[in-house]
Design a protein around this motif. Structure first.
Motif, PDB file in Angstrom:
ATOM      1  N   GLN A  30      11.005 -23.896 -17.700  1.00 24.98           N
ATOM      2  CA  GLN A  30       9.854 -23.087 -18.085  1.00 24.98           C
ATOM      3  C   GLN A  30       9.877 -22.784 -19.579  1.00 24.98           C
ATOM      4  OE1 GLN A  30      11.985 -22.269 -15.625  1.00 24.98           O
ATOM      5  NE2 GLN A  30      10.788 -22.400 -13.762  1.00 24.98           N
ATOM      6  N   ASP A  31      11.056 -22.713 -20.167  1.00 30.23           N
ATOM      7  CA  ASP A  31      11.196 -22.373 -21.575  1.00 30.23           C
ATOM      8  C   ASP A  31      11.247 -23.594 -22.488  1.00 30.23           C
ATOM      9  OD1 ASP A  31      11.340 -19.732 -20.762  1.00 30.23           O
ATOM     10  OD2 ASP A  31      13.529 -19.734 -20.703  1.00 30.23           O
ATOM     11  N   GLU A  32      11.178 -24.793 -21.933  1.00 28.62           N
ATOM     12  CA  GLU A  32      11.297 -26.014 -22.726  1.00 28.62           C
ATOM     13  C   GLU A  32      10.115 -26.157 -23.683  1.00 28.62           C
ATOM     14  OE1 GLU A  32      11.378 -30.843 -22.088  1.00 28.62           O
ATOM     15  OE2 GLU A  32      11.313 -29.537 -20.348  1.00 28.62           O
ATOM     16  N   ALA A  33      10.409 -26.341 -24.922  1.00 30.64           N
ATOM     17  CA  ALA A  33       9.368 -26.551 -25.931  1.00 30.64           C
ATOM     18  C   ALA A  33       9.013 -28.036 -25.990  1.00 30.64           C
ATOM     19  CB  ALA A  33       9.854 -26.081 -27.291  1.00 30.64           C
ATOM     20  N   PRO A  34       7.765 -28.362 -26.274  1.00 29.85           N
ATOM     21  CA  PRO A  34       7.404 -29.780 -26.422  1.00 29.85           C
ATOM     22  C   PRO A  34       8.178 -30.409 -27.582  1.00 29.85           C
ATOM     23  CG  PRO A  34       5.446 -28.393 -26.330  1.00 29.85           C
ATOM     24  CD  PRO A  34       6.631 -27.477 -26.438  1.00 29.85           C
ATOM     25  N   SER A  35       8.514 -31.679 -27.431  1.00 33.76           N
ATOM     26  CA  SER A  35       9.225 -32.405 -28.487  1.00 33.76           C
ATOM     27  C   SER A  35       8.254 -32.779 -29.598  1.00 33.76           C
ATOM     28  CB  SER A  35       9.866 -33.668 -27.916  1.00 33.76           C
ATOM     29  OG  SER A  35      10.834 -33.320 -26.963  1.00 33.76           O
ATOM     30  N   PRO A  36       8.770 -32.934 -30.818  1.00 26.62           N
ATOM     31  CA  PRO A  36       7.901 -33.331 -31.936  1.00 26.62           C
ATOM     32  C   PRO A  36       7.302 -34.717 -31.693  1.00 26.62           C
ATOM     33  CG  PRO A  36      10.090 -32.696 -32.704  1.00 26.62           C
ATOM     34  CD  PRO A  36      10.144 -32.721 -31.217  1.00 26.62           C
ATOM     35  N   LYS A  37       6.081 -34.899 -32.150  1.00 25.10           N
ATOM     36  CA  LYS A  37       5.389 -36.188 -32.013  1.00 25.10           C
ATOM     37  C   LYS A  37       5.944 -37.198 -33.017  1.00 25.10           C
ATOM     38  CE  LYS A  37       2.395 -34.903 -28.899  1.00 25.10           C
ATOM     39  NZ  LYS A  37       2.483 -35.413 -27.566  1.00 25.10           N
ATOM     40  N   ASN A  38       5.940 -38.451 -32.622  1.00 27.33           N
ATOM     41  CA  ASN A  38       6.349 -39.553 -33.482  1.00 27.33           C
ATOM     42  C   ASN A  38       5.134 -39.967 -34.321  1.00 27.33           C
ATOM     43  OD1 ASN A  38       7.018 -42.021 -34.620  1.00 27.33           O
ATOM     44  ND2 ASN A  38       7.886 -42.878 -32.755  1.00 27.33           N
ATOM     45  N   PRO A  39       5.160 -39.786 -35.649  1.00 28.87           N
ATOM     46  CA  PRO A  39       3.992 -40.084 -36.484  1.00 28.87           C
ATOM     47  C   PRO A  39       3.622 -41.570 -36.515  1.00 28.87           C
ATOM     48  CG  PRO A  39       5.875 -39.526 -37.857  1.00 28.87           C
ATOM     49  CD  PRO A  39       6.287 -39.282 -36.434  1.00 28.87           C
ATOM     50  N   GLU A  40       4.546 -42.452 -36.210  1.00 26.07           N
ATOM     51  CA  GLU A  40       4.274 -43.892 -36.225  1.00 26.07           C
ATOM     52  C   GLU A  40       3.624 -44.383 -34.935  1.00 26.07           C
ATOM     53  OE1 GLU A  40       7.895 -45.935 -37.206  1.00 26.07           O
ATOM     54  OE2 GLU A  40       8.317 -44.567 -38.866  1.00 26.07           O
ATOM     55  N   PHE A  41       3.620 -43.530 -33.917  1.00 24.39           N
ATOM     56  CA  PHE A  41       3.141 -43.944 -32.600  1.00 24.39           C
ATOM     57  C   PHE A  41       1.640 -44.260 -32.597  1.00 24.39           C
ATOM     58  CE2 PHE A  41       1.620 -43.229 -28.280  1.00 24.39           C
ATOM     59  CZ  PHE A  41       2.474 -44.060 -27.573  1.00 24.39           C
ATOM     60  N   ALA A  42       0.835 -43.490 -33.313  1.00 27.42           N
ATOM     61  CA  ALA A  42      -0.616 -43.686 -33.309  1.00 27.42           C
ATOM     62  C   ALA A  42      -0.990 -45.102 -33.758  1.00 27.42           C
ATOM     63  CB  ALA A  42      -1.302 -42.653 -34.198  1.00 27.42           C
ATOM     64  N   GLY A  43      -0.280 -45.633 -34.734  1.00 28.58           N
ATOM     65  CA  GLY A  43      -0.542 -46.997 -35.203  1.00 28.58           C
ATOM     66  C   GLY A  43      -0.264 -48.033 -34.124  1.00 28.58           C
ATOM     67  N   GLU A  44       0.827 -47.838 -33.394  1.00 27.16           N
ATOM     68  CA  GLU A  44       1.160 -48.768 -32.302  1.00 27.16           C
ATOM     69  C   GLU A  44       0.151 -48.659 -31.160  1.00 27.16           C
ATOM     70  OE1 GLU A  44       3.573 -51.332 -31.912  1.00 27.16           O
ATOM     71  OE2 GLU A  44       3.498 -50.975 -34.066  1.00 27.16           O
ATOM     72  N   MET A  45      -0.294 -47.438 -30.869  1.00 29.01           N
ATOM     73  CA  MET A  45      -1.289 -47.258 -29.807  1.00 29.01           C
ATOM     74  C   MET A  45      -2.608 -47.924 -30.203  1.00 29.01           C
ATOM     75  SD  MET A  45      -1.935 -46.353 -26.781  1.00 29.01           S
ATOM     76  CE  MET A  45      -0.846 -45.146 -26.096  1.00 29.01           C
ATOM     77  N   ALA A  46      -2.965 -47.864 -31.472  1.00 29.92           N
ATOM     78  CA  ALA A  46      -4.176 -48.538 -31.960  1.00 29.92           C
ATOM     79  C   ALA A  46      -4.060 -50.050 -31.766  1.00 29.92           C
ATOM     80  CB  ALA A  46      -4.426 -48.195 -33.419  1.00 29.92           C
ATOM     81  N   LYS A  47      -2.869 -50.594 -32.002  1.00 29.48           N
ATOM     82  CA  LYS A  47      -2.648 -52.032 -31.802  1.00 29.48           C
ATOM     83  C   LYS A  47      -2.739 -52.396 -30.318  1.00 29.48           C
ATOM     84  CE  LYS A  47       0.219 -52.541 -35.901  1.00 29.48           C
ATOM     85  NZ  LYS A  47       1.584 -52.739 -36.407  1.00 29.48           N
ATOM     86  N   PHE A  48      -2.223 -51.519 -29.447  1.00 28.75           N
ATOM     87  CA  PHE A  48      -2.351 -51.735 -27.999  1.00 28.75           C
ATOM     88  C   PHE A  48      -3.828 -51.758 -27.618  1.00 28.75           C
ATOM     89  CE2 PHE A  48      -3.150 -49.575 -23.916  1.00 28.75           C
ATOM     90  CZ  PHE A  48      -2.669 -50.539 -23.051  1.00 28.75           C
ATOM     91  N   ASN A  49      -4.581 -50.761 -28.059  1.00 31.95           N
ATOM     92  CA  ASN A  49      -6.001 -50.660 -27.713  1.00 31.95           C
ATOM     93  C   ASN A  49      -6.812 -51.825 -28.262  1.00 31.95           C
ATOM     94  OD1 ASN A  49      -5.807 -48.295 -26.175  1.00 31.95           O
ATOM     95  ND2 ASN A  49      -5.896 -47.026 -28.013  1.00 31.95           N
ATOM     96  N   ALA A  50      -6.388 -52.402 -29.389  1.00 28.92           N
ATOM     97  CA  ALA A  50      -7.099 -53.529 -29.994  1.00 28.92           C
ATOM     98  C   ALA A  50      -7.019 -54.791 -29.129  1.00 28.92           C
ATOM     99  CB  ALA A  50      -6.546 -53.810 -31.393  1.00 28.92           C
ATOM    100  N   GLN A  51      -6.122 -54.829 -28.169  1.00 31.00           N
ATOM    101  CA  GLN A  51      -5.995 -55.979 -27.265  1.00 31.00           C
ATOM    102  C   GLN A  51      -7.149 -56.031 -26.256  1.00 31.00           C
ATOM    103  OE1 GLN A  51      -1.192 -56.458 -26.954  1.00 31.00           O
ATOM    104  NE2 GLN A  51      -2.056 -54.810 -25.773  1.00 31.00           N
ATOM    105  N   PHE A  52      -7.945 -54.963 -26.170  1.00 36.04           N
ATOM    106  CA  PHE A  52      -9.044 -54.851 -25.215  1.00 36.04           C
ATOM    107  C   PHE A  52     -10.372 -54.872 -25.959  1.00 36.04           C
ATOM    108  CE2 PHE A  52      -5.365 -52.795 -23.389  1.00 36.04           C
ATOM    109  CZ  PHE A  52      -5.327 -53.325 -22.111  1.00 36.04           C
ATOM    110  N   PRO A  53     -11.493 -55.184 -25.362  1.00 35.03           N
ATOM    111  CA  PRO A  53     -11.609 -55.731 -24.011  1.00 35.03           C
ATOM    112  C   PRO A  53     -11.262 -57.220 -24.006  1.00 35.03           C
ATOM    113  CG  PRO A  53     -13.789 -55.516 -24.961  1.00 35.03           C
ATOM    114  CD  PRO A  53     -12.801 -54.994 -25.978  1.00 35.03           C
ATOM    115  N   ASN A  54     -10.552 -57.603 -23.012  1.00 29.22           N
ATOM    116  CA  ASN A  54     -10.130 -58.984 -22.838  1.00 29.22           C
ATOM    117  C   ASN A  54      -9.801 -59.137 -21.358  1.00 29.22           C
ATOM    118  OD1 ASN A  54      -8.323 -61.238 -22.494  1.00 29.22           O
ATOM    119  ND2 ASN A  54      -7.991 -61.255 -24.709  1.00 29.22           N
ATOM    120  N   GLU A  55     -10.487 -60.017 -20.688  1.00 33.57           N
ATOM    121  CA  GLU A  55     -10.318 -60.183 -19.246  1.00 33.57           C
ATOM    122  C   GLU A  55      -8.878 -60.559 -18.874  1.00 33.57           C
ATOM    123  OE1 GLU A  55     -12.052 -63.059 -15.784  1.00 33.57           O
ATOM    124  OE2 GLU A  55     -13.508 -62.276 -17.243  1.00 33.57           O
ATOM    125  N   LYS A  56      -8.275 -61.459 -19.653  1.00 35.51           N
ATOM    126  CA  LYS A  56      -6.895 -61.873 -19.368  1.00 35.51           C
ATOM    127  C   LYS A  56      -5.920 -60.709 -19.563  1.00 35.51           C
ATOM    128  CE  LYS A  56      -7.464 -66.744 -20.484  1.00 35.51           C
ATOM    129  NZ  LYS A  56      -7.057 -67.843 -21.363  1.00 35.51           N
TER     130      LYS A  56
END
Length: 138
Positions: A30-56
């Protein structure tokens, strides 16, 4: 007077014992604080999302989820119990489906556990390479 002191002493002992039992522990979820966000993650998520839309790619997402669930890759090592907060991981797969790199949205023991679990994973061959596979692990 003596019985009054005994009663007072017994009352103090009960209060102290009760206090010890209700003191929260340092690892209380109950007392656990959220961990700090990784600032580099948003760039990788953008690259993941760029793979769509693609049927394969969409078809491969379904296939890779079935593969992950069948092999229970996220259940190894007790990672889920290490934090109450979910972790999102992005796996970088080569042309053969081998995990060559991973990144998580946060840095904590749960994230490290999942990165270790997936470090040597071999997924089915992706439709494009390199392929970014994102998963939210609760």
């Amino acid at each position: 007077m003596r019985t009054h002191l005994y009663k007072l002493g017994a009352l103090c002992a009960i209060v102290l014992a009760t206090g010890c039992q209700t003191t929260p522990t340092a690892t209380s979820p109950q007392d656990e604080a959220p961990s700090p966000k990784n600032p580099e993650f948003a760039g990788e998520m953008a690259k993941f999302n760029a793979q769509f839309p693609n049927e394969k790619v969409a078809k491969y997402e379904e296939e890779s989820i079935r593969f992950n669930n069948a092999n229970k890759l996220d259940e190894k090592g007790g990672c889920h119990e290490k934090s109450k907060y979910p972790v999102t991981i992005i796996l970088l797969l080569d042309a053969n489906g081998k995990v060559t790199q991973s990144m998580t949205d946060v840095e904590n023991s749960k994230a490290q556990c999942f990165r270790s679990n997936y470090a040597s994973a071999q997924f089915p061959r992706p439709p494009i390479a390199p392929y970014r596979k994102a998963m939210q692990l609760r």
